[in-house]
Design an enzyme around this catalytic site. Structure first.
Site, PDB file in Angstrom:
ATOM      1  N   GLY A  47       3.270  29.626 -29.811  1.00 31.71           N
ATOM      2  CA  GLY A  47       3.570  30.303 -31.175  1.00 31.71           C
ATOM      3  C   GLY A  47       4.539  31.295 -30.726  1.00 31.71           C
ATOM      4  O   GLY A  47       4.710  32.581 -31.189  1.00 31.71           O
ATOM      5  N   ALA A  48       5.769  30.988 -30.201  1.00 32.33           N
ATOM      6  CA  ALA A  48       6.384  32.011 -29.337  1.00 32.33           C
ATOM      7  C   ALA A  48       7.828  32.229 -30.153  1.00 32.33           C
ATOM      8  O   ALA A  48       8.686  32.876 -29.879  1.00 32.33           O
ATOM      9  CB  ALA A  48       7.005  31.301 -27.991  1.00 32.33           C
ATOM     10  N   ASP A 110       3.194  20.229 -32.022  1.00 30.45           N
ATOM     11  CA  ASP A 110       2.194  20.635 -32.563  1.00 30.45           C
ATOM     12  C   ASP A 110       1.268  21.086 -31.762  1.00 30.45           C
ATOM     13  O   ASP A 110       0.629  20.317 -30.878  1.00 30.45           O
ATOM     14  CB  ASP A 110       1.520  19.640 -33.485  1.00 30.45           C
ATOM     15  CG  ASP A 110       0.186  19.944 -34.063  1.00 30.45           C
ATOM     16  OD1 ASP A 110      -0.146  21.308 -33.981  1.00 30.45           O
ATOM     17  OD2 ASP A 110      -0.575  19.069 -34.569  1.00 30.45           O
ATOM     18  N   ALA A 139       0.181  30.900 -36.175  1.00 32.94           N
ATOM     19  CA  ALA A 139      -0.360  31.141 -37.724  1.00 32.94           C
ATOM     20  C   ALA A 139       0.048  30.001 -38.237  1.00 32.94           C
ATOM     21  O   ALA A 139       1.173  29.635 -38.261  1.00 32.94           O
ATOM     22  CB  ALA A 139       0.126  32.548 -38.189  1.00 32.94           C
ATOM     23  N   TYR A 234      -9.282  39.988 -47.056  1.00 30.98           N
ATOM     24  CA  TYR A 234      -8.774  39.641 -45.656  1.00 30.98           C
ATOM     25  C   TYR A 234     -10.096  39.598 -44.632  1.00 30.98           C
ATOM     26  O   TYR A 234     -10.517  38.639 -44.666  1.00 30.98           O
ATOM     27  CB  TYR A 234      -7.681  40.571 -45.412  1.00 30.98           C
ATOM     28  CG  TYR A 234      -7.253  40.055 -43.960  1.00 30.98           C
ATOM     29  CD1 TYR A 234      -5.888  39.351 -44.207  1.00 30.98           C
ATOM     30  CD2 TYR A 234      -7.859  40.272 -42.832  1.00 30.98           C
ATOM     31  CE1 TYR A 234      -5.475  38.763 -42.948  1.00 30.98           C
ATOM     32  CE2 TYR A 234      -7.265  39.687 -41.726  1.00 30.98           C
ATOM     33  CZ  TYR A 234      -6.146  39.092 -41.819  1.00 30.98           C
ATOM     34  OH  TYR A 234      -5.543  38.641 -40.762  1.00 30.98           O
TER      35      TYR A 234
HETATM   36  P1  NAD Z   1       4.359  33.756 -37.589  1.00 29.79           P
HETATM   37  O1  NAD Z   1       4.329  32.927 -38.862  1.00 29.79           O
HETATM   38  O2  NAD Z   1       5.601  34.685 -37.517  1.00 29.79           O
HETATM   39  O3  NAD Z   1       4.209  33.051 -36.259  1.00 29.79           O
HETATM   40  C1  NAD Z   1       3.715  31.734 -36.020  1.00 29.79           C
HETATM   41  C2  NAD Z   1       4.016  31.244 -34.791  1.00 29.79           C
HETATM   42  O4  NAD Z   1       3.087  29.880 -34.748  1.00 29.79           O
HETATM   43  C3  NAD Z   1       5.562  30.729 -34.689  1.00 29.79           C
HETATM   44  O5  NAD Z   1       6.082  30.751 -33.613  1.00 29.79           O
HETATM   45  C4  NAD Z   1       5.247  28.913 -35.438  1.00 29.79           C
HETATM   46  O6  NAD Z   1       6.343  28.223 -34.942  1.00 29.79           O
HETATM   47  C5  NAD Z   1       3.950  28.661 -34.474  1.00 29.79           C
HETATM   48  N1  NAD Z   1       3.291  27.447 -35.081  1.00 29.79           N
HETATM   49  C6  NAD Z   1       2.616  27.461 -36.361  1.00 29.79           C
HETATM   50  N2  NAD Z   1       2.036  26.487 -36.408  1.00 29.79           N
HETATM   51  C7  NAD Z   1       2.305  25.661 -35.210  1.00 29.79           C
HETATM   52  C8  NAD Z   1       1.781  24.406 -34.531  1.00 29.79           C
HETATM   53  N3  NAD Z   1       1.149  23.567 -35.173  1.00 29.79           N
HETATM   54  N4  NAD Z   1       2.335  24.270 -33.202  1.00 29.79           N
HETATM   55  C9  NAD Z   1       2.945  25.079 -32.737  1.00 29.79           C
HETATM   56  N5  NAD Z   1       3.385  26.295 -33.135  1.00 29.79           N
HETATM   57  C10 NAD Z   1       2.993  26.558 -34.279  1.00 29.79           C
HETATM   58  O7  NAD Z   1       3.059  34.650 -37.558  1.00 29.79           O
HETATM   59  P2  NAD Z   1       2.513  36.176 -36.982  1.00 29.79           P
HETATM   60  O8  NAD Z   1       2.189  37.016 -38.121  1.00 29.79           O
HETATM   61  O9  NAD Z   1       3.228  36.574 -35.915  1.00 29.79           O
HETATM   62  O10 NAD Z   1       1.124  35.773 -36.671  1.00 29.79           O
HETATM   63  C11 NAD Z   1       0.804  35.501 -35.125  1.00 29.79           C
HETATM   64  C12 NAD Z   1      -0.893  35.964 -35.123  1.00 29.79           C
HETATM   65  O11 NAD Z   1      -0.641  37.468 -35.397  1.00 29.79           O
HETATM   66  C13 NAD Z   1      -1.735  35.323 -36.288  1.00 29.79           C
HETATM   67  O12 NAD Z   1      -3.053  35.322 -35.460  1.00 29.79           O
HETATM   68  C14 NAD Z   1      -1.640  36.310 -37.158  1.00 29.79           C
HETATM   69  O13 NAD Z   1      -3.061  36.445 -37.937  1.00 29.79           O
HETATM   70  C15 NAD Z   1      -1.985  37.596 -36.211  1.00 29.79           C
HETATM   71  N6  NAD Z   1      -1.638  39.047 -36.983  1.00 29.79           N
HETATM   72  C16 NAD Z   1      -0.502  38.987 -37.629  1.00 29.79           C
HETATM   73  C17 NAD Z   1      -0.450  40.330 -38.534  1.00 29.79           C
HETATM   74  C18 NAD Z   1       0.601  40.431 -39.692  1.00 29.79           C
HETATM   75  O14 NAD Z   1       0.463  41.299 -40.361  1.00 29.79           O
HETATM   76  N7  NAD Z   1       1.762  39.609 -39.850  1.00 29.79           N
HETATM   77  C19 NAD Z   1      -1.308  41.383 -38.117  1.00 29.79           C
HETATM   78  C20 NAD Z   1      -2.225  41.212 -37.168  1.00 29.79           C
HETATM   79  C21 NAD Z   1      -2.364  40.130 -36.568  1.00 29.79           C
HETATM   80 NA    NA Z   2       3.637  34.580 -33.610  1.00 31.91          NA
END
Ligand code: NAD
Ligand code: NA
Length: 396
Positions: A47-48, A110, A139, A234
């Site tokens: 998820g980079a 994926d 995510a 949430y």
């Molecule tokens: P984001 O949407 O910015 O990043 C998601 C990443 O996952 C992306 O790199 C995307 O390409 C990748 N991804 C999604 N589906 C995929 C798949 N099937 N295969 C490969 N890659 C895939 O999300 P984020 O907000 O950075 O969330 C990351 C984590 O941090 C999650 O667990 C989220 O719950 C957690 N988090 C988010 C928040 C917030 O406020 N945004 C707060 C605390 C924790």
């Molecule tokens: Na991410």
């Protein structure tokens, strides 16, 4: 082409390569400005390409000189349509990393599938041998379980009873009352299957079996708790059940890593505008009030400030990693401060369509939202023609 934002609700259909590249450069510069971290040397980030995962990759590379492998699911440009922001972010990151003499390669596909796990393991084996940190930052609204073939769709619903509260359309600033009907058992199970810890554990199992985890390897996944205001939708809702499962999985993984002297952590991060969080009802209103209060107190952070602090002051501070009584790293400590939460709760009571742009940081919310797609970034000339076709240098 000249690229402008095309917004549909809480997504933007277009993204700007130069704006995304500028965001990445700003994050790199921030990490460099904070000095070196005695951190990981070989890192896999699942998820980079956006959000906390991208910030983790940048912090590893430019804070700790680490070789990085990134896994993500993004789209290149096609037939005159721009690519997705994570595509452009990754292109910019890998270019900068390689210029700095840092190994940086990535896999687009994926991450939930067996095939992408195998491809990633093969790449690590061939190029790095082993990794000493695995960041799990996916995510996604759905997941196909590779063992059962079943596709699960997650839900964002309360459990037990209908939840009614204020919400905002952050484009118009309209504050309205929203009611969300409670989840059924299936919604809960599906959400846990998508956002819980099962896939994280599968990654670690496969990697351990293949011998690509180094002695003392660490893995970290990201969670969220938040205030009582958003609890029903949430932390005590369907997504909260998934986070409970993710947090429990950290203990399971730690047990499995004992013989390697390794450990799994969950870090609880701050609420921030990302593609994932703008889709959750009620959260955008909370975030716009939170931003206002935290900016006024001088303690606002974005994803890069959060992750840089996570690495420097928690994970790689040398010594015991500080956690709460449930074993979780708390980098949401400033968000959850009593004074911050008391002020946000008072503003929440007052918030309406007329006063929100005054008492909340609606503008900051919107800017962050557009920034996710490379728009409204300082220093970018949006009226200029740009080439939407961009190569990702380390794409395998
Ligand atoms: P984001 O949407 O910015 O990043 C998601 C990443 O996952 C992306 O790199 C995307 O390409 C990748 N991804 C999604 N589906 C995929 C798949 N099937 N295969 C490969 N890659 C895939 O999300 P984020 O907000 O950075 O969330 C990351 C984590 O941090 C999650 O667990 C989220 O719950 C957690 N988090 C988010 C928040 C917030 O406020 N945004 C707060 C605390 C924790
Ligand atoms: Na991410």
């Amino acid at each position: 082409m000249i690229i402008t934002p095309r917004v549909r609700g809480f997504i933007c259909l277009t993204s700007h390569p130069e704006g995304c590249a500028q965001n990445v450069e700003n994050q790199i510069n921030y990490v460099k400005s904070k000095g070196t971290i005695d951190g990981p040397k070989k890192v896999l980030v699942i998820g980079a390409s956006t959000g906390f995962g991208l910030a983790s990759r940048i912090t590893s590379a430019f804070g700790s000189n680490a070789a990085t492998v990134g896994v993500y699911f993004e789209k290149p440009s096609a037939e005159g349509k721009p690519g997705s922001p994570g595509w452009y972010n990754t292109a910019a990151f890998e270019q900068k990393a390689q210029e700095a003499g840092l190994y940086a390669k990535s896999i687009n596909g994926d991450a939930f599938s067996d095939e992408i796990k195998q491809k990633t393991i093969d790449l690590i084996k061939a190029d790095l041998g082993q990794v000493d940190l695995v960041v799990y930052s996916l995510a996604s609204p759905r997941r196909t379980n590779p063992k059962t073939g079943v596709t699960h769709n997650s839900a964002l619903k309360p459990i037990g009873q209908t939840f009614s509260n204020k919400t905002v359309d952050f484009h118009t600033g309209n504050v309205t009352e929203v009611s969300i009907a409670p989840a059924n058992e299936e919604d809960i199970e599906n959400t846990v299957a998508v956002m819980g810890g099962e896939d994280w554990e599968m990654w670690i199992d496969e990697m351990k079996k293949a011998g690509v985890l180094a002695e003392g390897a660490v893995t970290v996944a990201y969670s969220y708790i938040g205030p009582s205001l958003t609890e029903a939708v949430y932390r005590k809702g369907t997504i909260g059940r998934a986070k409970d499962h993710l947090e429990a999985t950290a203990f399971t993984i730690t047990d499995k890593l004992k013989d390697l002297g390794g450990k799994a952590y969950v870090s609880v991060n701050k609420a921030l505008v990302t593609q994932a969080s703008s889709a959750i009802p009620v959260i955008p209103l909370y975030i716009s009030l939170l931003y206002k209060v935290m900016k006024e107190k001088g303690i606002h952070e974005g994803t890069i400030e959060q992750i840089q602090r996570l690495f420097q002051d928690r994970l790689y501070a040398n010594g015991e990693v500080p956690t709460d009584e449930q074993g979780r790293i708390r980098i949401d400590d400033w968000e959850m401060r009593d004074d911050v939460q008391a002020e946000v709760a008072a503003l929440w009571e007052q918030a309406n369509t007329e006063n929100l742009s005054e008492i909340g940081d609606l503008q900051g919310y919107r800017t962050d939202f557009f920034n996710l797609f490379g728009f409204e970034v300082d220093g970018v000339e949006y009226e200029k023609d740009v080439n939407e076709v961009v190569e990702v240098p380390g794409l395998v």
